[in-house]
Motif scaffolding. Sequence first.
Motif, mmCIF file in Angstrom:
data_model
loop_
_atom_site.group_PDB
_atom_site.id
_atom_site.type_symbol
_atom_site.label_atom_id
_atom_site.label_comp_id
_atom_site.label_asym_id
_atom_site.label_seq_id
_atom_site.Cartn_x
_atom_site.Cartn_y
_atom_site.Cartn_z
ATOM 1 N N MET A 203 2.287 37.837 -2.408
ATOM 2 C CA MET A 203 1.924 38.294 -1.071
ATOM 3 C C MET A 203 0.563 38.977 -1.106
ATOM 4 N N LEU A 204 -0.240 38.740 -0.067
ATOM 5 C CA LEU A 204 -1.535 39.402 0.050
ATOM 6 C C LEU A 204 -1.668 39.938 1.462
ATOM 7 N N GLU A 205 -1.573 41.262 1.568
ATOM 8 C CA GLU A 205 -1.696 41.907 2.874
ATOM 9 C C GLU A 205 -0.721 41.312 3.894
ATOM 10 N N GLY A 206 0.521 41.103 3.430
ATOM 11 C CA GLY A 206 1.549 40.586 4.324
ATOM 12 C C GLY A 206 1.581 39.083 4.473
ATOM 13 N N HIS A 207 0.658 38.368 3.809
ATOM 14 C CA HIS A 207 0.611 36.903 3.913
ATOM 15 C C HIS A 207 1.184 36.268 2.645
ATOM 16 N N ASN A 208 2.036 35.276 2.826
ATOM 17 C CA ASN A 208 2.623 34.566 1.699
ATOM 18 C C ASN A 208 1.581 33.622 1.100
ATOM 19 N N VAL A 209 1.172 33.889 -0.146
ATOM 20 C CA VAL A 209 0.150 33.048 -0.779
ATOM 21 C C VAL A 209 0.694 32.289 -1.991
ATOM 22 N N SER A 210 1.892 32.655 -2.461
ATOM 23 C CA SER A 210 2.443 31.963 -3.631
ATOM 24 C C SER A 210 3.947 32.166 -3.709
ATOM 25 N N ASN A 211 4.653 31.130 -4.156
ATOM 26 C CA ASN A 211 6.094 31.221 -4.435
ATOM 27 C C ASN A 211 6.389 31.064 -5.917
ATOM 28 N N ALA A 212 5.340 31.052 -6.734
ATOM 29 C CA ALA A 212 5.519 30.739 -8.157
ATOM 30 C C ALA A 212 6.462 31.719 -8.855
ATOM 31 N N LYS A 213 6.184 32.999 -8.737
ATOM 32 C CA LYS A 213 7.041 33.989 -9.397
ATOM 33 C C LYS A 213 8.433 34.010 -8.798
ATOM 34 N N LEU A 214 8.492 33.918 -7.493
ATOM 35 C CA LEU A 214 9.789 33.976 -6.823
ATOM 36 C C LEU A 214 10.687 32.828 -7.267
ATOM 37 N N ASN A 215 10.118 31.644 -7.458
ATOM 38 C CA ASN A 215 10.912 30.498 -7.902
ATOM 39 C C ASN A 215 11.421 30.676 -9.330
ATOM 40 N N VAL A 216 10.569 31.252 -10.187
ATOM 41 C CA VAL A 216 11.004 31.525 -11.558
ATOM 42 C C VAL A 216 12.113 32.571 -11.558
ATOM 43 N N LEU A 217 11.936 33.607 -10.759
ATOM 44 C CA LEU A 217 12.968 34.643 -10.662
ATOM 45 C C LEU A 217 14.281 34.051 -10.163
ATOM 46 N N LYS A 218 14.193 33.157 -9.206
ATOM 47 C CA LYS A 218 15.391 32.511 -8.660
ATOM 48 C C LYS A 218 16.162 31.783 -9.758
ATOM 49 N N ASP A 219 15.455 31.071 -10.617
ATOM 50 C CA ASP A 219 16.103 30.358 -11.721
ATOM 51 C C ASP A 219 16.783 31.336 -12.682
ATOM 52 N N ILE A 220 16.103 32.425 -12.999
ATOM 53 C CA ILE A 220 16.658 33.406 -13.948
ATOM 54 C C ILE A 220 17.934 34.024 -13.388
ATOM 55 N N VAL A 221 17.878 34.440 -12.124
ATOM 56 C CA VAL A 221 19.034 35.083 -11.504
ATOM 57 C C VAL A 221 20.241 34.149 -11.502
ATOM 58 N N GLN A 222 20.003 32.866 -11.284
ATOM 59 C CA GLN A 222 21.103 31.905 -11.254
ATOM 60 C C GLN A 222 21.644 31.618 -12.646
ATOM 61 N N GLN A 223 20.784 31.728 -13.666
ATOM 62 C CA GLN A 223 21.206 31.450 -15.039
ATOM 63 C C GLN A 223 21.974 32.626 -15.659
ATOM 64 N N GLU A 224 21.525 33.848 -15.356
ATOM 65 C CA GLU A 224 22.162 35.035 -15.932
ATOM 66 C C GLU A 224 23.533 35.249 -15.298
ATOM 67 N N THR A 225 24.474 35.724 -16.111
ATOM 68 C CA THR A 225 25.835 35.908 -15.608
ATOM 69 C C THR A 225 26.192 37.369 -15.358
ATOM 70 N N GLY A 226 25.508 38.286 -16.021
ATOM 71 C CA GLY A 226 25.830 39.705 -15.874
ATOM 72 C C GLY A 226 25.003 40.376 -14.790
ATOM 73 N N LYS A 227 25.081 41.686 -14.782
ATOM 74 C CA LYS A 227 24.313 42.468 -13.822
ATOM 75 C C LYS A 227 22.843 42.492 -14.217
ATOM 76 N N LEU A 228 21.983 42.632 -13.200
ATOM 77 C CA LEU A 228 20.539 42.601 -13.418
ATOM 78 C C LEU A 228 19.872 43.743 -12.670
ATOM 79 N N VAL A 229 18.800 44.262 -13.274
ATOM 80 C CA VAL A 229 17.913 45.188 -12.578
ATOM 81 C C VAL A 229 16.558 44.502 -12.463
ATOM 82 N N ILE A 230 16.009 44.473 -11.260
ATOM 83 C CA ILE A 230 14.699 43.859 -11.034
ATOM 84 C C ILE A 230 13.730 44.953 -10.584
ATOM 85 N N PHE A 231 12.687 45.170 -11.379
ATOM 86 C CA PHE A 231 11.670 46.167 -11.050
ATOM 87 C C PHE A 231 10.468 45.491 -10.402
ATOM 88 N N VAL A 232 9.980 46.080 -9.312
ATOM 89 C CA VAL A 232 8.815 45.545 -8.614
ATOM 90 C C VAL A 232 7.873 46.688 -8.284
#
Length: 460
Positions: free
Chosen positions: A293-322
Motif C-alpha cells: 500500500m502507498l498512501e492508501g492505494h493498493n500497489v502490490s499483492n505480492a506479499k499478501l499472496n505469499v502470506l495467504k499461502d503460509i497461513v493456509q499451510q500452517e496448522t497451529g496458531k500464528l502471530v503476524i507482526f506488521v
Amino acid sequence: MIRRNRYVSPIKPWKHQAKALKQLHKKGSALLWADVGIGKTKIAVDYALSKGFSKVLVVGPLAAVGVWRNEFYKHDPHLHIVTSNDVATHDELLPLIHNARKQPRSVIIVTYNALVRFVKLLADSYVPDLFIVDESQYIRNYSAVRTRRTLAVARASAHRLLLSGTPCPNGYEDLYYQIKAVHPGILPPTIQGFRDRYCRLGGYMGKEIVGYKNVKELAKKLAQVTIRIPKSVLDLPPVMDQIIPVKLEPKAMKIYKKLEKEMVVDIESEGKEIKAEHHLVKLLRLQQITGGMLEGHNVSNAKLNVLKDIVQQETGKLVIFVQFVQEIRRITEMLSKLGISHDVIRGGKTGTQRDRIIEDFQTKPDPRVLVTQIQAGGVAITLTAASVAIFYSLNYNSEAYEQARGRIHRGGQTERCRYIHLLCEHTIDYDIYSALGYKMNVQELLGHVVRRYHDRASGA
C-alpha cells in the motif's frame, strides 16, 4: 521506610530469578538487563516484597500497567495499589497518594505520561522507597521530558531498579541515562564525556558514532550496577529464522524504483502524484510499497499472496507482526475471506481489550491468528500459544523487533519457534533486516562482556 518481614513468595521462582534476587539484595539498586521472556517482573515484585519496602513506585508503558498490578496482587492480595488508570487529574491523585502513605505497604503504578504530569506529587509527596522503571530504554534520550522526570524521581528515591531486555538498542550511548538513574557516579559526569571515552566518532562532521573503544573498561563499570540475564538460562526450545523472498510485480517494482530515484511517483490508476520530500519520508514510502500500500492505494499483492499461502499451510496458531495500520486492514480482510478466526492488537486498544484478546489467544481455540503492530504488541504480553511469528513488515527499530520476537519465545514455550520474514527482493526490506541484525549483535556483545565481569566479581 523499609519494614522488615520474612517474605516467602507464593509462586516459586525459577533458579535464575532466585539468583537475581540475591544479587539485588546485595546491590540495593541496579539495572536488571534481562532478555525478553525471562520473568523480570517477578524478580522485581519479589524484591519489593522481600525487602519490605513501604512505598513502591512503578513507571512503565501503558500496556504494562495491568501486568504489574496483577503480578503484585498475585504475590500479595492485601497490598494497597493505585494505578494511573484510576486518575485523570492532579486533584484526583493527591488524596490517593495521602491515603497510600498511611498504608503499611503501598504500590503506585503509573505510565510514563502520568509520571511527566504528576512528577512533583510522586517525587515530593509520595517519595518512594523503591522506584521501579520498566522498559528503561524509554529514558535513553535526555531531550525527552520523560527522561528528565524519571531522573528527578530517581534522585528522590532510596532504591532504584531499572528493567530492560533491550537497554541499548541503538548503541552503547543509550545506556548513559539509565545508569545515571541507578548510580550517578559510575559513568563520566556528562554524556559528552561518555562519548569521548567510549565512542569512536566519524562520519558527517566527525560527530557520528561509528564504533566503540575501551569496551572492557565500560563493561567492568556496568557490572557494578547491572545484573545481566541472557535468555539461555531458560533452556528454551531452539529458534529458527527463515527468510522468504518475495518478488514484486513489474508494475509495483517500477513504482518502487521511480520513487527511490526521483522521490516522486504517479499512481496512474488513481491519477495522484505522491512525493517524498526528504530522505526519511522516502524510506517510509518505500516500506509502504513493499507492504503493498502507498498512501492508501493498493500497489502490490505480492506479499499478501505469499502470506495467504503460509497461513493456509500452517496448522497451529500464528502471530503476524506488521508496521502499518493499512496492512492490518488488508490482512484481516484476507483472513476473513479464508474463514480463519483472528483478532488484532494495535495502538489505541485499551488495556482491558488487550488483556481479553491475549487471554483468548492463549487459552481458547479461537482466534487462531493474531495480527499486531510491532510497537503495540511487543511489550508486556505472552503469546506462547503460538510457536510461529511472521514478520510481514519491519522498521529500523531494533528494540521493538527484539521485543516482538520475545512474545512467543519465552518461559512456558515448549515448541521450537520459527520467525518467518517476508522480504521483497532488491528493496529496502533486506537493508532493514541486515541493520536490525547488526544492532542486536552490538548489544548482545556488550551484554556478554558485562556478564563475564559480573561472574568474575561474584566468583561464579
